[in-house]
Design a protein around this motif. Structure first.
Motif, PDB file in Angstrom:
ATOM      1  N   LYS A  42     -20.483  -2.853 -22.882  1.00 50.52           N
ATOM      2  CA  LYS A  42     -21.809  -2.860 -23.505  1.00 50.52           C
ATOM      3  C   LYS A  42     -21.806  -3.890 -24.627  1.00 50.52           C
ATOM      4  O   LYS A  42     -20.952  -3.849 -25.509  1.00 50.52           O
ATOM      5  N   VAL A  43     -22.757  -4.805 -24.566  1.00 42.94           N
ATOM      6  CA  VAL A  43     -22.899  -5.815 -25.604  1.00 42.94           C
ATOM      7  C   VAL A  43     -24.198  -5.512 -26.344  1.00 42.94           C
ATOM      8  O   VAL A  43     -25.286  -5.619 -25.772  1.00 42.94           O
ATOM      9  N   SER A  44     -24.083  -5.097 -27.599  1.00 47.09           N
ATOM     10  CA  SER A  44     -25.247  -4.735 -28.414  1.00 47.09           C
ATOM     11  C   SER A  44     -25.512  -5.857 -29.406  1.00 47.09           C
ATOM     12  O   SER A  44     -24.625  -6.238 -30.170  1.00 47.09           O
ATOM     13  N   ILE A  45     -26.739  -6.367 -29.382  1.00 46.22           N
ATOM     14  CA  ILE A  45     -27.148  -7.415 -30.310  1.00 46.22           C
ATOM     15  C   ILE A  45     -28.157  -6.767 -31.251  1.00 46.22           C
ATOM     16  O   ILE A  45     -29.277  -6.445 -30.849  1.00 46.22           O
ATOM     17  N   PHE A 102     -26.854  -5.484 -23.363  1.00 48.45           N
ATOM     18  CA  PHE A 102     -26.492  -5.875 -21.995  1.00 48.45           C
ATOM     19  C   PHE A 102     -25.348  -4.986 -21.536  1.00 48.45           C
ATOM     20  O   PHE A 102     -24.376  -4.793 -22.267  1.00 48.45           O
ATOM     21  N   TYR A 103     -25.457  -4.453 -20.322  1.00 50.86           N
ATOM     22  CA  TYR A 103     -24.372  -3.706 -19.702  1.00 50.86           C
ATOM     23  C   TYR A 103     -23.812  -4.591 -18.596  1.00 50.86           C
ATOM     24  O   TYR A 103     -24.539  -4.971 -17.679  1.00 50.86           O
ATOM     25  N   VAL A 104     -22.524  -4.943 -18.726  1.00 49.76           N
ATOM     26  CA  VAL A 104     -21.897  -5.836 -17.765  1.00 49.76           C
ATOM     27  C   VAL A 104     -20.647  -5.202 -17.175  1.00 49.76           C
ATOM     28  O   VAL A 104     -20.063  -4.293 -17.757  1.00 49.76           O
ATOM     29  N   LYS A 105     -20.245  -5.727 -16.025  1.00 46.65           N
ATOM     30  CA  LYS A 105     -19.083  -5.194 -15.324  1.00 46.65           C
ATOM     31  C   LYS A 105     -17.774  -5.699 -15.922  1.00 46.65           C
ATOM     32  O   LYS A 105     -16.772  -4.997 -15.922  1.00 46.65           O
ATOM     33  N   SER A 106     -17.779  -6.937 -16.402  1.00 48.42           N
ATOM     34  CA  SER A 106     -16.534  -7.563 -16.830  1.00 48.42           C
ATOM     35  C   SER A 106     -16.731  -8.320 -18.138  1.00 48.42           C
ATOM     36  O   SER A 106     -17.633  -9.168 -18.235  1.00 48.42           O
ATOM     37  N   LEU A 107     -15.879  -8.050 -19.110  1.00 53.80           N
ATOM     38  CA  LEU A 107     -15.941  -8.756 -20.391  1.00 53.80           C
ATOM     39  C   LEU A 107     -15.586 -10.229 -20.203  1.00 53.80           C
ATOM     40  O   LEU A 107     -16.242 -11.111 -20.753  1.00 53.80           O
ATOM     41  N   GLU A 139     -16.747  -0.654 -25.044  1.00 50.99           N
ATOM     42  CA  GLU A 139     -16.498  -0.078 -23.732  1.00 50.99           C
ATOM     43  C   GLU A 139     -17.278   1.230 -23.643  1.00 50.99           C
ATOM     44  O   GLU A 139     -17.205   2.067 -24.549  1.00 50.99           O
ATOM     45  N   VAL A 140     -18.005   1.414 -22.545  1.00 53.33           N
ATOM     46  CA  VAL A 140     -18.726   2.667 -22.347  1.00 53.33           C
ATOM     47  C   VAL A 140     -17.692   3.728 -21.964  1.00 53.33           C
ATOM     48  O   VAL A 140     -16.989   3.596 -20.973  1.00 53.33           O
TER      49      VAL A 140
END
Length: 142
Positions: A42-45, A102-107, A139-140
């Motif tokens: 999870k990327v929080s802006i 943004f929720y992404v699969k891979s950092l 990380e979620v």
């Protein structure tokens, strides 16, 4: 009376069996949302509130976030946009004007797609805000 009891027992048993099969199906297909989201990054802006700071939510929602989402491609699972309303403590200032996530699969894939586009993303900031965002990558867990 005996007939109603048998029918009730049958319906109860059928319902329990269907529930158990649905639960097992979610386990085997991976469609349990909590399990799927647990493995995400999870990327929080976050855009902190301060006197004199501005934020154009319409531009952020219709132009900026879709632009960044486009850079993320198939790594992106979903994104959210939040508009700050109030602090969690009464009569205290709003902590954030907005938060994009943004929720992404891979950092590593996230970093690889954002890196080359960093300047374009930053160049778009003045179109919607005069706030320097705080970014948290996490990380979620659940």
């Amino acid at each position: 009376m005996k007939c109603k009891l048998i029918v009730s027992f049958f319906l109860l048993t059928a319902g329990f069996t269907a529930f158990s099969q649905e639960k097992e199906s979610r386990k085997s297909t991976g469609k349990n949302t909590a399990v799927v989201e647990k493995a995400l990054v999870k990327v929080s802006i976050m855009y902190p509130y301060a006197e004199g700071k501005t934020f154009n939510m319409e531009y952020y929602e219709t132009r900026h976030m879709p632009m960044v989402a486009g850079y993320l491609g198939s790594n992106l699972v979903k994104y959210t946009i939040e508009k700050g309303l109030a602090s969690g403590i009464p009569n205290q200032p709003l902590p954030f004007m907005a938060i994009g996530t943004f929720y992404v699969k891979s950092l590593s894939d996230y970093q690889a797609s954002i890196g080359p586009n960093r300047d374009a993303i930053r160049a778009d900031f003045p179109n919607y805000t005069n706030i320097s965002p705080v970014i948290l990558v996490s990380e979620v867990v659940k």
